[in-house]
Write an enzyme that holds these catalytic residues in place. Structure first.
Site, short mmCIF file in Angstrom:
data_model
loop_
_atom_site.label_atom_id
_atom_site.label_comp_id
_atom_site.label_asym_id
_atom_site.label_seq_id
_atom_site.Cartn_x
_atom_site.Cartn_y
_atom_site.Cartn_z
N ASN A 276 0.89 -1.50 0.01
CA ASN A 276 -0.18 0.08 -0.05
C ASN A 276 0.74 1.28 -0.04
OD1 ASN A 276 -1.82 2.11 0.50
ND2 ASN A 276 -2.24 1.42 2.67
N TRP A 277 0.95 1.76 -1.11
CA TRP A 277 2.15 3.09 -1.59
C TRP A 277 1.51 4.37 -0.79
CZ3 TRP A 277 4.16 2.21 -6.99
CH2 TRP A 277 4.58 0.66 -7.01
N LYS A 278 0.22 4.21 -0.24
CA LYS A 278 -0.52 5.46 0.19
C LYS A 278 -0.35 6.70 -0.61
CE LYS A 278 -0.07 3.58 4.82
NZ LYS A 278 0.09 3.47 6.29
N GLU B 19 -5.43 -4.62 11.00
CA GLU B 19 -4.54 -3.50 11.18
C GLU B 19 -4.62 -2.80 12.30
OE1 GLU B 19 -2.50 -2.52 6.94
OE2 GLU B 19 -3.92 -1.24 7.07
N GLY C 65 2.63 2.44 10.88
CA GLY C 65 3.42 3.72 10.63
C GLY C 65 4.18 3.95 11.92
N GLU D 292 -6.57 5.04 8.04
CA GLU D 292 -6.35 6.28 7.53
C GLU D 292 -7.52 7.22 6.90
OE1 GLU D 292 -2.64 5.90 5.33
OE2 GLU D 292 -1.57 5.27 7.29
N SER E 194 3.33 -1.97 10.44
CA SER E 194 5.05 -1.82 10.60
C SER E 194 5.48 -3.46 10.37
CB SER E 194 5.14 -1.45 12.14
OG SER E 194 4.92 -0.13 12.39
N GLY F 56 2.84 -0.94 4.47
CA GLY F 56 3.04 0.50 3.71
C GLY F 56 4.69 0.81 3.85
N GLY F 57 5.16 1.42 4.62
CA GLY F 57 6.40 1.99 4.54
C GLY F 57 7.58 0.81 3.93
N HIS G 6 -9.38 1.55 5.12
CA HIS G 6 -8.25 1.90 5.78
C HIS G 6 -8.47 2.83 6.78
CE1 HIS G 6 -4.17 2.92 6.45
NE2 HIS G 6 -3.71 1.83 5.97
P1 PGA Z 1 2.97 0.49 7.45
O1 PGA Z 1 1.63 0.68 6.91
O2 PGA Z 1 3.31 -0.92 7.09
O3 PGA Z 1 3.79 1.46 7.35
O4 PGA Z 1 2.79 0.54 9.10
C1 PGA Z 1 0.48 -0.34 6.71
C2 PGA Z 1 -0.73 -0.01 6.23
O5 PGA Z 1 -1.23 1.19 6.72
O6 PGA Z 1 -1.44 -0.49 5.51
#
Ligand code: PGA
Length: 258
Positions: free
Chosen positions: A9-11, A168, A174, A98, A214, A235-236, A96
């Site tokens: 997930n590149w956001k 999640e 994050g 966010e 994470s 994500g990251g 998600h």
């Molecule tokens: P993260 O994000 O791996 O950077 O914690 C995961 C996500 O929000 O899907």
């Protein structure tokens, strides 16, 4: 049997040209096996360039990070399922945390999106998870059940087979503080029990449940050691080619769930 699924997930990261360069770099380095599926979810603006860079033989599949539930109309700024389909998307991330926290998404809207995705043959990845305060209050199970019920109530047995759930925990996203394998497994068992009760033991056995929050090359192996964890939403650690490739190599060495 459940195939492992690794989703990047590149956001809101990577322009169209950066995204295309990334997939061109990683595609030849990916460990490919029928036991693992790979999905990247770039921003909407990079879907086209990523699709072109992937070509027809890449093991990477395309996903979107969100969508609206109507097909077309006066919804300024929104993107619909048919638009995503035409760009080659197979998956769509929905709900998600966010989106819930920063853009006010709620279960009823997430349910509408989920139904629209299914109607257009997109595979939804439904994200659920508790906040730190909810965990501290001992409410994790209750929150997961409420989010599942809110998004999935009334879905037919037939359509639920296309579903993936991503657990999640909000406190892990994050933050560099991933859930332990035991914490993730406990949540995944709650989710499977819900699916068994709502639909059937077979749905609970065949639905993929991912962990997200994470995930890194350092902890993915320990997470996937449990056959309750069918992959990861990342994500990251998916933004750099090296760490993405390392994660895929580890996932591939572990293989599918019985
Ligand atoms: P993260 O994000 O791996 O950077 O914690 C995961 C996500 O929000 O899907």
């Amino acid at each position: 049997m459940r195939t492992i699924l690794i989703v990047g997930n590149w956001k809101m990261n990577k322009t169209a040209s950066e995204a295309a360069a990334f997939v061109r770099e990683v595609t030849p380095r990916l460990s490919v096996s029928p036991a693992v599926d790979y999905v990247v979810a770039p921003p909407f603006t990079a879907l086209e360039s990523v699709r072109a860079a992937l070509g027809s033989s890449s093991p990477l599949q395309l996903g979107a990070q969100n969508m609206f539930w109507e097909d077309r109309g006066a919804y300024t700024g929104e993107i619909s399922a048919p638009m995503l389909k035409e760009l080659g998307c197979r998956y769509v991330i929905l709900g998600h945390s966010e989106r819930r926290a920063l853009f006010g998404e709620q279960n009823d809207g997430i349910q509408k999106k989920l139904r629209a995705a299914l109607a257009h043959d997109l595979k939804p990845i439904l994200c659920i998870g508790e906040s730190f305060a909810q965990r501290e209050d001992g409410k994790t199970e209750e929150v997961l059940q409420q989010q599942l019920h809110g998004a999935l109530a009334g879905l037919s047995l037939h359509s639920v087979t296309a579903l993936t759930v991503a657990y999640e925990p909000v406190w892990a996203i994050g933050t560099g503080k991933a859930a332990t394998t035991d914490q993730a497994v406990a949540a995944h068992r709650t989710i499977r029990a819900f699916l068994a009760k709502m639909w059937s033991a077979n749905v609970a056995d065949t639905t993929r449940i991912l962990y997200g929050g994470s995930v890194t090359p350092q902890n993915i192996g320990a997470l996937l050691q449990s056959d309750q964890i069918d992959g990861a939403l990342i994500g990251g650690a998916c933004l750099q080619a090296d760490s993405f490739v390392t994660i895929t190599t580890i996932a591939q060495s572990i293989g599918a769930r019985p």
